[in-house]
Write a protein that holds these residues in place. Structure first.
Motif, PDB file in Angstrom:
ATOM      1  N   ASP A   1       0.814  -1.211   0.000  1.00 58.93           N
ATOM      2  CA  ASP A   1       0.000   0.000   0.000  1.00 58.93           C
ATOM      3  C   ASP A   1       0.842   1.252   0.000  1.00 58.93           C
ATOM      4  O   ASP A   1       0.536   2.233  -0.659  1.00 58.93           O
ATOM      5  N   ARG A   2       1.895   1.164   0.752  1.00 60.78           N
ATOM      6  CA  ARG A   2       2.701   2.376   0.896  1.00 60.78           C
ATOM      7  C   ARG A   2       4.161   1.977   0.977  1.00 60.78           C
ATOM      8  O   ARG A   2       4.509   1.040   1.690  1.00 60.78           O
ATOM      9  N   PHE A   3       5.019   2.628   0.204  1.00 62.53           N
ATOM     10  CA  PHE A   3       6.460   2.430   0.337  1.00 62.53           C
ATOM     11  C   PHE A   3       7.097   3.801   0.171  1.00 62.53           C
ATOM     12  O   PHE A   3       7.222   4.304  -0.935  1.00 62.53           O
ATOM     13  N   ASP A   4       7.458   4.421   1.283  1.00 62.88           N
ATOM     14  CA  ASP A   4       8.022   5.768   1.226  1.00 62.88           C
ATOM     15  C   ASP A   4       9.453   5.727   1.728  1.00 62.88           C
ATOM     16  O   ASP A   4       9.762   5.061   2.712  1.00 62.88           O
ATOM     17  N   ILE A   5      10.316   6.459   1.043  1.00 61.55           N
ATOM     18  CA  ILE A   5      11.658   6.681   1.570  1.00 61.55           C
ATOM     19  C   ILE A   5      11.816   8.177   1.779  1.00 61.55           C
ATOM     20  O   ILE A   5      11.560   8.966   0.866  1.00 61.55           O
ATOM     21  N   ASP A   6      12.197   8.538   2.987  1.00 67.67           N
ATOM     22  CA  ASP A   6      12.389   9.954   3.282  1.00 67.67           C
ATOM     23  C   ASP A   6      13.844  10.306   2.998  1.00 67.67           C
ATOM     24  O   ASP A   6      14.728  10.025   3.806  1.00 67.67           O
ATOM     25  N   TYR A   7      14.084  10.931   1.850  1.00 66.02           N
ATOM     26  CA  TYR A   7      15.470  11.247   1.487  1.00 66.02           C
ATOM     27  C   TYR A   7      16.053  12.375   2.322  1.00 66.02           C
ATOM     28  O   TYR A   7      17.256  12.641   2.246  1.00 66.02           O
ATOM     29  N   ALA A   8      15.211  13.050   3.093  1.00 64.95           N
ATOM     30  CA  ALA A   8      15.777  14.038   3.998  1.00 64.95           C
ATOM     31  C   ALA A   8      16.497  13.356   5.157  1.00 64.95           C
ATOM     32  O   ALA A   8      17.355  13.945   5.795  1.00 64.95           O
ATOM     33  N   LEU A   9      16.132  12.106   5.444  1.00 64.46           N
ATOM     34  CA  LEU A   9      16.765  11.374   6.533  1.00 64.46           C
ATOM     35  C   LEU A   9      17.804  10.371   6.027  1.00 64.46           C
ATOM     36  O   LEU A   9      18.711  10.004   6.753  1.00 64.46           O
ATOM     37  N   CYS A  10      17.616   9.902   4.813  1.00 66.70           N
ATOM     38  CA  CYS A  10      18.417   8.797   4.295  1.00 66.70           C
ATOM     39  C   CYS A  10      19.905   9.121   4.359  1.00 66.70           C
ATOM     40  O   CYS A  10      20.316  10.233   4.067  1.00 66.70           O
ATOM     41  N   MET A  11      20.717   8.147   4.767  1.00 69.43           N
ATOM     42  CA  MET A  11      22.164   8.326   4.810  1.00 69.43           C
ATOM     43  C   MET A  11      22.844   7.677   3.616  1.00 69.43           C
ATOM     44  O   MET A  11      24.067   7.602   3.565  1.00 69.43           O
ATOM     45  N   TYR A  12      22.088   7.150   2.679  1.00 70.52           N
ATOM     46  CA  TYR A  12      22.638   6.571   1.449  1.00 70.52           C
ATOM     47  C   TYR A  12      23.646   5.472   1.746  1.00 70.52           C
ATOM     48  O   TYR A  12      24.681   5.382   1.113  1.00 70.52           O
ATOM     49  N   CYS A  13      23.334   4.645   2.742  1.00 72.73           N
ATOM     50  CA  CYS A  13      24.281   3.597   3.088  1.00 72.73           C
ATOM     51  C   CYS A  13      24.080   2.371   2.221  1.00 72.73           C
ATOM     52  O   CYS A  13      24.999   1.588   2.012  1.00 72.73           O
TER      53      CYS A  13
END
Lengths: 181, 341, 389
Positions: free
Chosen positions: A108-120
């Motif tokens: 239903d929902r798959f969100d990634i918050d790129y403001a938090l993401c550390m790109y690991c």
């Protein structure tokens, strides 16, 4: 070694002058006389010309929605918990005629918050069903921080930009992987 | 002489416009050409590229930006002195240009003691710097201002002593006559290129260039503004228009002292092969002088962006134990040769 | 350099006496805050300097403005997640931060990475060293007023970072090391490209030698400035190039084998007897060359094989304690991991080099001038993230 005073000073001037010449006149032959610093400089004039990042560059995460089984592994292994997943079970028609109806998990929902993401990249790594991929795209800055929350449609769009996996260097025993298209 | 007779106010107006053009043109040209571009190429980058083709209008963009900025005076600063300082710095540069000849008749004021006046005027700027450092109510500014004062006083001496050789050789303090002396001179009877004093006074020329670098507070003598230590020293608290004035002052001073050096050592507005009494030199002269200014100020920037800076005590030691003895010896040598020949 | 006790005392007394000169004519002192936001502190270090004129009477570094609490953060992360965090401790030598942590975890789990992984780890470790130290080589110029070297440093460092990105996907935060090996193998053609980059690094070192080391002004600004005798350096716990510049022949890469491939190749530990700022610069310059030399040799014979050992899917580290340290670009960096058998460490003590390296600042800056404080700070070379963690 002792050297007469001033040699170092002259050498320093030589270094900068040489670099100026190299930047202003980078071409060969007769064309060397035509100054063309735009070719000689190592910098890239960003909005006008772009650097191509390496195919493995961790730019943005792409989601292949069909492959996702809502197992939540990525959300749990994220070091700063920036992946939000919701799903539900639903009945699907049986694989073979006459079989029992299957239960599949739908996203239903798959969100990634790129403001938090550390790109690991841990989420991409732990995904057991090849639903997440890295894309080297980097131009998705926003004016509002809330817009950096990419939903599953937005993440799905990145899927087109995912490059193929590169072949490995000699001596490698790693299994070559493929991007599902 | 010019055949047109002008009223006094017309002459004054013309001179004002002329001085402003003489200050701003070389300053703008060398900022754009060297500070923005040549230095960028030395660092294998392009410099400003957006304003105009190849960033050629960047200077106007910068000025426009600074004019728009808020005019901030720190709370504890001495507001009146704080506001006065930049004008003092720019004003002295304008005064230096008064004495510099641009052609046989194109000179703002043909002073009898022209070189004496030019060097004296150029050193007044230290008062502006000192005021700026003191009035800012900032410890970095204070250190910067005091460093500037100590440095400019120490390097005033070699600057003047280096000039002495030229004065002795030319036999005059008048800048116009120094130029003609170089144009008429000859090297052992070979007069095709005249006699630029850079050849006979090579020691004085080098000392003058070094002292000029210090006088302009450019690296390796930029302790008063040392960004990595004093956060641009006496300019720390300035912003907007006032910072712009300091900026203009700094680079116009590069132009002014380059002009003095060009006049004294490189033949000023004269170029070999031309008739130095002809009327067309009034037009051609300024262009030739500008070319020489640009040549000398390129060296200033080239050195500035190559070397690290000295320490304050090393700088003083260098001035008093190296530059001043050398220039004194140079004067003695020049005097002996002058009497001998 | 061996300094006798009397020489040392004479040096200290000389510095103290110099600082007192003007106190006798009773000039008023001034307290100058260098920082927390000051161009010379590359970060948020605050240096409180008590000045007499331009001479430093006392000088104290105050840290903690950038404390991010990594030791505590690791306690609520699983082992694979920690490498993401520790990348950011010494942000210029990114990959080198991961290695000791992973090695400590591997020690506890009794896993050894396959040889191919160890070699590639060593290559990246040295590349991180180059990426870190080239910036120092340029930055030292900026601190002394020469603006051009740092542009060359950034330019040539970028080639190294591009090579890292081609493999790990991250220029600054590779996050490539895993318990039991590496995340991925090298892409095709990478070895040849890296060799070309190493030539550029060597060329950069030559340019720096012409531009700074040979320069008389640089010489006069750094020679004899901030002399740290060997005993003092050892007493303050200095590590890395700062210690080697004081003449102590001490390098963990050689002295403490941890399974990485340094012992397989031929290289040299550089030391300098003087212990001044120039020595620190010179030692680092040689180390950059040496790192390029090490990488060249390693690239020639990377063993074939897998890059990942057999590890369980869910990593649980058995109960125990382990300490592993390596010779990072800034000095000795180590992790002390206490495990209670959970998914993440129970406690993790991080020892980073810069914290010790700047502890010598009050000792070494007595009696020097303000510009020399900048020289000394720059030559000690600290990364704020490495001090505050």
């Amino acid at each position: 070694m002792p050297q007469p005073k001033g040699i170092g000073l002259v050498k320093g001037l030589g270094v900068t002058l040489k670099e100026m010449g190299r930047t202003m006149f980078p071409r060969q032959g007769v064309m060397k006389l035509v100054p063309s610093p735009t070719q000689g400089a190592v910098t890239v004039q960003y909005p006008h010309e772009k650097e191509a990042p390496a195919p493995r560059a961790r730019g943005v995460i792409a989601l292949k929605e069909e492959n996702c089984t809502v197992c939540m592994l990525c959300a749990r292994s994220c070091p700063d918990w920036c992946i939000y997943i919701e799903g539900h079970k639903e009945k699907a028609p049986p694989r073979r005629a006459g079989g029992k109806p299957r239960t599949v998990s739908a996203l239903d929902r798959f969100d990634i918050d790129y403001a938090l993401c550390m790109y690991c990249g841990i989420c991409v790594e732990v995904c057991p069903f090849d639903a997440l991929f890295w894309s080297p795209e980097y131009e998705y800055s926003e004016l509002r921080i809330a817009d950096l929350l990419h939903d599953k449609e937005r993440l799905g769009e990145w899927m087109e930009t995912v490059p193929d996996f590169e072949p490995y260097e000699a001596g490698s025993e790693a299994k070559p992987r493929k991007v599902p298209r | 002489m010019l055949s047109v007779e002008l009223a006094y106010w017309q002459q004054t107006l013309l001179r004002t416009v002329g001085v402003l053009a003489a200050v701003l043109l070389p300053a703008g040209a060398l900022v754009q050409l060297f500070l923005f571009k040549a230095v960028s190429f030395m660092q294998s980058r392009l410099g400003p590229m957006e304003a105009g083709p190849h960033g050629s209008l960047q200077l106007f963009a910068e000025v426009g930006k600074w004019i728009q900025k808020e005019d901030i005076v720190p709370d504890r600063a001495d507001a009146r002195l704080f506001k006065l300082a930049p004008y003092l710095v720019v004003g002295t540069v304008l005064l230096v240009y008064l004495a510099i000849p641009f052609g046989p008749d194109a000179v703002f004021a043909d002073l009898e003691g022209g070189i004496f006046y030019a060097l004296a005027a150029s050193s007044v700027s230290v008062i502006g710097v000192l005021i700026a450092g003191w009035a800012s109510a900032n410890k970095y500014s204070l250190l910067g201002g005091l460093r500037a004062a100590g440095q400019l006083i120490a390097y005033e001496l070699p600057l003047v002593l280096a000039v002495m050789g030229v004065v002795i050789q030319a036999g005059t303090l008048n800048l116009q006559r120094i130029v003609t002396a170089q144009a008429d001179g000859s090297i052992f009877g070979f007069g095709a290129i005249g006699l630029p004093f850079a050849i006979t006074q090579i020691v004085g020329f080098v000392v003058f260039l070094i002292a000029m670098q210090a006088e302009l507070t450019q690296t390796p003598f930029d302790m008063p503004v040392a960004e990595s230590e004093l956060v641009t020293g006496f300019m720390t608290e300035y912003s907007g228009m006032r910072f712009l004035l300091f900026f203009i002052g700094e680079f116009a001073a590069v132009g002014a002292l380059s002009a003095v050096a060009a006049t004294l050592f490189l033949g000023g507005w004269y170029f070999p092969g031309l008739d130095h009494d002809a009327n067309y030199m009034n037009v051609l002269g300024p262009i030739i002088l500008l070319a020489k200014i640009l040549l000398l100020s390129f060296v200033v920037f080239w050195v500035r962006f190559t070397y690290p800076r000295f320490r304050e005590d090393q700088l003083q030691k260098f001035a008093w134990t190296v530059l001043i003895p050398i220039s004194l010896l140079n004067i003695v040598g020049t005097m002996i040769l002058k009497v001998a020949f | 350099m061996t300094v006798t006790e009397s020489q040392k005392l004479a040096y200290v007394a000389g510095q103290a006496a110099e600082a007192r000169v003007n106190l006798e004519i009773e000039t008023e002192g001034m307290t100058l805050n260098l920082g927390p936001q000051h161009p010379a502190t590359h970060g948020t270090l605050r240096i409180v300097a008590k000045l007499d004129g331009e001479q430093v009477v006392a000088c104290e570094p105050i840290m903690g403005y950038m404390h991010r609490g990594y030791e505590k953060l690791t306690e609520v992360r699983t082992y694979p997640q920690v490498t993401t965090l520790v990348n950011r401790i010494d942000w210029l030598g990114h990959f080198a931060n991961e290695v000791p942590f992973i090695l400590a975890a591997e020690t506890l789990m009794d896993i050894e990475a396959p040889p191919r992984a160890q070699w590639i780890r060593t290559i990246f470790f040295e590349m991180a060293r180059i990426a870190n130290i080239t910036l120092f080589l340029g930055d030292m110029g900026v601190q002394l007023g020469a603006l051009t070297p740092v542009f060359y440093a950034f330019r040539d460092r970028e080639y190294v970072l591009n090579q890292m990105e081609a493999v790990t996907g991250g220029r600054f935060h590779p996050n490539f090391d895993r318990i039991g090996g590496l995340r991925d193998d090298l892409p095709k053609g990478w070895i040849a490209d890296t060799k070309a980059v190493m030539d550029k690094v060597r060329n950069f070192c030559d340019v720096m030698e012409d531009l700074l080391v040979g320069n008389e002004i640089f010489d006069s600004r750094t020679r004899g400035i901030g002399v740290i005798p060997a005993e003092v350096a050892l007493g303050f716990g200095l590590t890395g190039a700062n210690l080697r510049a004081s003449g102590v022949d001490w390098d963990l890469r050689r002295d403490q084998p941890v399974g990485l491939a340094w012992n397989e190749v031929d290289w040299k530990v550089w030391t300098h007897p003087d212990g001044d700022s120039f020595a620190r610069y010179w030692v680092r310059l040689q180390e950059t060359r040496e790192a390029a030399h090490i990488i060249d040799q390693l690239l020639d014979n990377i063993p074939a094989g897998p890059v990942m050992a057999k590890v369980p899917r869910i990593i649980k580290v058995p109960e125990g304690e382990a300490w592993v340290s390596t010779e990072n670009p800034l000095g000795e960096m180590g992790y002390y991991i206490v495990s209670k058998g959970d998914l993440g460490p129970f406690r993790c003590k991080i020892k980073s080099a810069s914290f010790n390296n700047i502890s010598v600042v009050p000792w070494v800056t007595r009696g020097v001038y303000v510009p020399d404080v900048i020289t000394i700070l720059a030559s000690l070379y600290f990364i704020l993230g490495d001090i505050d963690r």
